[in-house]
Write an enzyme that holds these catalytic residues in place. Sequence first.
Site, PDB file in Angstrom:
ATOM      1  N   CYS A  33      -2.171  10.752   0.246  1.00 12.90           N
ATOM      2  CA  CYS A  33      -2.806   9.460  -0.043  1.00 12.90           C
ATOM      3  C   CYS A  33      -3.813   9.574  -1.305  1.00 12.90           C
ATOM      4  O   CYS A  33      -4.257   8.602  -2.164  1.00 12.90           O
ATOM      5  CB  CYS A  33      -3.608   8.833   1.040  1.00 12.90           C
ATOM      6  SG  CYS A  33      -4.701   9.780   1.635  1.00 12.90           S
ATOM      7  N   ASP A  35      -6.642  10.854  -1.296  1.00 11.05           N
ATOM      8  CA  ASP A  35      -8.370  10.608  -1.138  1.00 11.05           C
ATOM      9  C   ASP A  35      -8.907  11.974  -0.863  1.00 11.05           C
ATOM     10  O   ASP A  35      -8.419  12.910  -0.309  1.00 11.05           O
ATOM     11  CB  ASP A  35      -8.446   9.785   0.185  1.00 11.05           C
ATOM     12  CG  ASP A  35      -7.813   8.405   0.264  1.00 11.05           C
ATOM     13  OD1 ASP A  35      -7.561   7.954  -1.242  1.00 11.05           O
ATOM     14  OD2 ASP A  35      -7.545   7.669   1.117  1.00 11.05           O
ATOM     15  N   CYS A  59     -10.030   5.422   0.851  1.00  8.25           N
ATOM     16  CA  CYS A  59      -9.633   4.055   1.355  1.00  8.25           C
ATOM     17  C   CYS A  59     -10.886   3.779   2.109  1.00  8.25           C
ATOM     18  O   CYS A  59     -11.777   4.591   2.550  1.00  8.25           O
ATOM     19  CB  CYS A  59      -8.561   4.095   2.280  1.00  8.25           C
ATOM     20  SG  CYS A  59      -8.660   4.962   3.688  1.00  8.25           S
ATOM     21  N   CYS A 103      -7.216   9.225   8.254  1.00  7.05           N
ATOM     22  CA  CYS A 103      -8.343   9.223   7.431  1.00  7.05           C
ATOM     23  C   CYS A 103      -9.729   9.753   8.166  1.00  7.05           C
ATOM     24  O   CYS A 103     -10.714  10.384   7.752  1.00  7.05           O
ATOM     25  CB  CYS A 103      -8.771   7.711   7.169  1.00  7.05           C
ATOM     26  SG  CYS A 103      -7.205   6.507   6.693  1.00  7.05           S
TER      27      CYS A 103
HETATM   28 FE1  FES Z   1      -6.122   8.456   3.078  1.00  3.03          FE
HETATM   29 FE2  FES Z   1      -7.344   6.820   4.335  1.00  3.03          FE
HETATM   30  S1  FES Z   1      -5.374   6.567   3.326  1.00  3.03           S
HETATM   31  S2  FES Z   1      -7.891   8.879   3.770  1.00  3.03           S
END
Ligand code: FES
Length: 145
Positions: A33, A35, A59, A103
């Site tokens: 993702c 992040d 996110c 997450c």
């Molecule tokens: Fe990757 Fe939330 S979508 S940490």
Amino acid sequence: MYSEKVMDHFTNPRNVGEMENPSGVGTVGNAKCGDIMRIYLDIDENHIIRDCKFKTFGCGAAVATSSMATELVKGKSVEEAMKVTNKAVMEALDGLPPVKVHCSLLAEEAIHAALWDYAQKNGIEIEGLKEPKKDIHEDEEEEEY
Ligand code: FES
């Protein structure tokens, strides 16, 4: 779809920021993702976490879980902080939707990475703590396939 607590910690995150000369700092990411989360710990001579800050490029659920995770580890010993798992963070937030569970893993791993940094710098061992990964997505892949 999100609990009130998640929305609260997302819109009003606690302990956002950076720290100069932290006792330990840990950064982890999830390549899937994109992040990234960084956690800073200020730990006193009795191994108690005095303060904790985070920066999350991610996110809303990642922001909420980092915020809650920092609240949960503050005031705890480094051993107790090991019990702040992603499940504990999710419970404290009254749950997360299944697609957002990863997450909360980022928060657990970022805390472990910061504790690892602290342990390395001080030549101590923290029970149950293993060298953290920089990218938690590798693990997920193994589980998925
Ligand atoms: Fe990757 Fe939330 S979508 S940490």
